[in-house]
Design an enzyme around this catalytic site. Sequence first.
Site, PDB file in Angstrom:
ATOM      1  N   GLY A   1       0.718  -1.055  -0.033  1.00 11.59           N
ATOM      2  CA  GLY A   1       0.003   0.123  -0.029  1.00 11.59           C
ATOM      3  C   GLY A   1       0.646   1.417  -0.105  1.00 11.59           C
TER       4      GLY A   1
ATOM      5  N   TYR B   1     -10.883   5.249 -10.643  1.00 14.64           N
ATOM      6  CA  TYR B   1     -10.563   6.057  -9.092  1.00 14.64           C
ATOM      7  C   TYR B   1     -10.310   7.285  -9.617  1.00 14.64           C
ATOM      8  CZ  TYR B   1      -8.627   1.048  -8.854  1.00 14.64           C
ATOM      9  OH  TYR B   1      -8.638  -0.297  -9.153  1.00 14.64           O
TER      10      TYR B   1
ATOM     11  N   CYS C   1     -16.426   4.712 -26.771  1.00 14.00           N
ATOM     12  CA  CYS C   1     -17.737   5.301 -26.648  1.00 14.00           C
ATOM     13  C   CYS C   1     -18.193   5.263 -25.257  1.00 14.00           C
ATOM     14  CB  CYS C   1     -18.696   4.262 -27.568  1.00 14.00           C
ATOM     15  SG  CYS C   1     -17.937   4.388 -29.273  1.00 14.00           S
TER      16      CYS C   1
END
Length: 419
Positions: free
Chosen positions: A244, A321, A348
Site C-alpha cells: 500500500g 479511481y 464510446c
Amino acid sequence: MTLPLTEHILYTQDQLHIEACSIESIAAKTTTPFYCYSKAQLLSNIHHCQAAFKPHGMDIHYAMKANSNLSILRLIADQGLGVDLVSSGELLRAQAAGIPEKSMIFSGVGKTTVELTLAINAGVGQFNVESVEELELLATLATQHARSINAALRVNPDVAVDTHKNITTGRKGNKFGITIEQALSLYQCYADHPWIKLSGLAMHIGSQIQSVTPYRQAIEKLMALATKLEEAGFSINSLDLGGGFGVDYGDGANLDLVSVAQEIARSTANFRGRIIVEPGRSLVANAGVLVSRISYIKEAQPNPFLILDAAMNDLMRAALYQASHPIVPTNTDNDSAIRHYDIVGPICESTDTFARSYPLSKSLKAGELVAFLCTGAYGSVMSSTYNSRSILPELLVSGTETQIIRKEITQAQLIEYEL
Ligand code: LLP
C-alpha cells in the site's frame, strides 16, 4: 505539478528517454499505444526497497497483481523477492517465472476449491486466510491431500486511510479479512488440527497510502492481538503487514519506504517473529510509461479535445479511481505557449477521459506522441478488450536495447477464441 521523472525515465535534449532509448525511436519500431518499462529503474526500485526493509530483517513479497509480466517477475525473483499472489493464474505465472513455491503467499477473499487445491499441491509457503469459511475449506482440502499447510489469519483492523475510497481495504464493511474478535476462537478451533498450522497474522489496509499513521494504528491492533494469542498459548511466528505504500503521481506526495520500515520496526519492536511486507505499486509504478499517439485535436468549447489512440481499456485508473497520471509530450522541441486540453480516448463512453483542462503545448499536432508517466503498476494488468480493442504490447528497455516482453494480443486473435 512536478513531473515524476526518474533517473532512468527523463528528457535528454528535448526527447523523452527510457534509459538510452528515446520514446520516439522505440515507437518507430512498434505500433501505438504500448507500455514500456525501464529495467534499470525497476532494479533501482527493488534495491531501494531492500535497503529500506532488509536492515530490519523484514521479508519482501512483491504483490504481483501490480504488474505480473513474466519478464518483470523474473527480474524481481532474481533479486531474491518472494511474491504475494491472489489467483491460480498468478500462481501459474509465478511458477513460470521460476519463483520457488515456498516464497509464495496466497491472499484473496475468494480462493476457489480448484485454486486452493492447486496451491496446496504446489506447496505454496503461506496461505493468508480471509474467513472462517475459507479456513474450513482449506482444512478439508489439506486433509484430503494429506498436506501440511502454513496459514496466517488476515484480520481487518478497521483503520481509516487517506486514499481513494475504492482502494481502502482495512475498514469495517470492506470484504477483506476476519474481525479481530474472531481470531482467538479460530486459533483455538484449529489448535490440534493435523494439517493446518495457524502461526501468523496478516493485514493489508489499502493502496496508495501517503502516511505512516494508519500503519502504526493498524499494527498496534495486530500486535495487541498477537500478544493475546501468545498469552493463550499460541505461537505467532509471522506478521504480514501487506503493502500500500504510495508513490508520487506528480502531486509530490508519496510514502518514503525508509520511514515506513522504521515505523514498522518501532511498532513491532516487541515481536520476535518474521515480519513480511507486500509492496506492489512502489516497486513498479515509476518504471513504466504508456505511450500513445494523438489521433485528433478536436476543436471544442471550453477546451479542445486531445483524442488519443490509448483508451480507458488500456489504462483503467482514471475511469475507476479518478486517478491522474502526468501526460507529457515525448518531444518538447517546439514547446510553445500552453493550451488546456481535455484528454480522452476513442471508446464510446464519457468516462474514457484521462484528464480535463490539462496544460500542454499549444503546438501539439495529430500524429505526435504523448506518454503517461508512472503507469508501471496497475496499468497493463488491468486492461480489457472493451470495444474489441487489442491488448497492448509491452516492451522493456535496458540501456540501448529494447525488447518486446509481451506481444500485442491482436483483434484478430481475440476473435479466434469465439465459436
Ligand atoms: N497485498 C495485498 C493483499 C493486496 O491486496 C495488495 C493490493 C497489495 C499487497 C499491494 O498493494 P500496493 O503496494 O500495490 O499498493 N488497482 C488499484 C490498486 C489495488 C490494490 C489492490 N491490492 C490502483 O490502480 O490503484
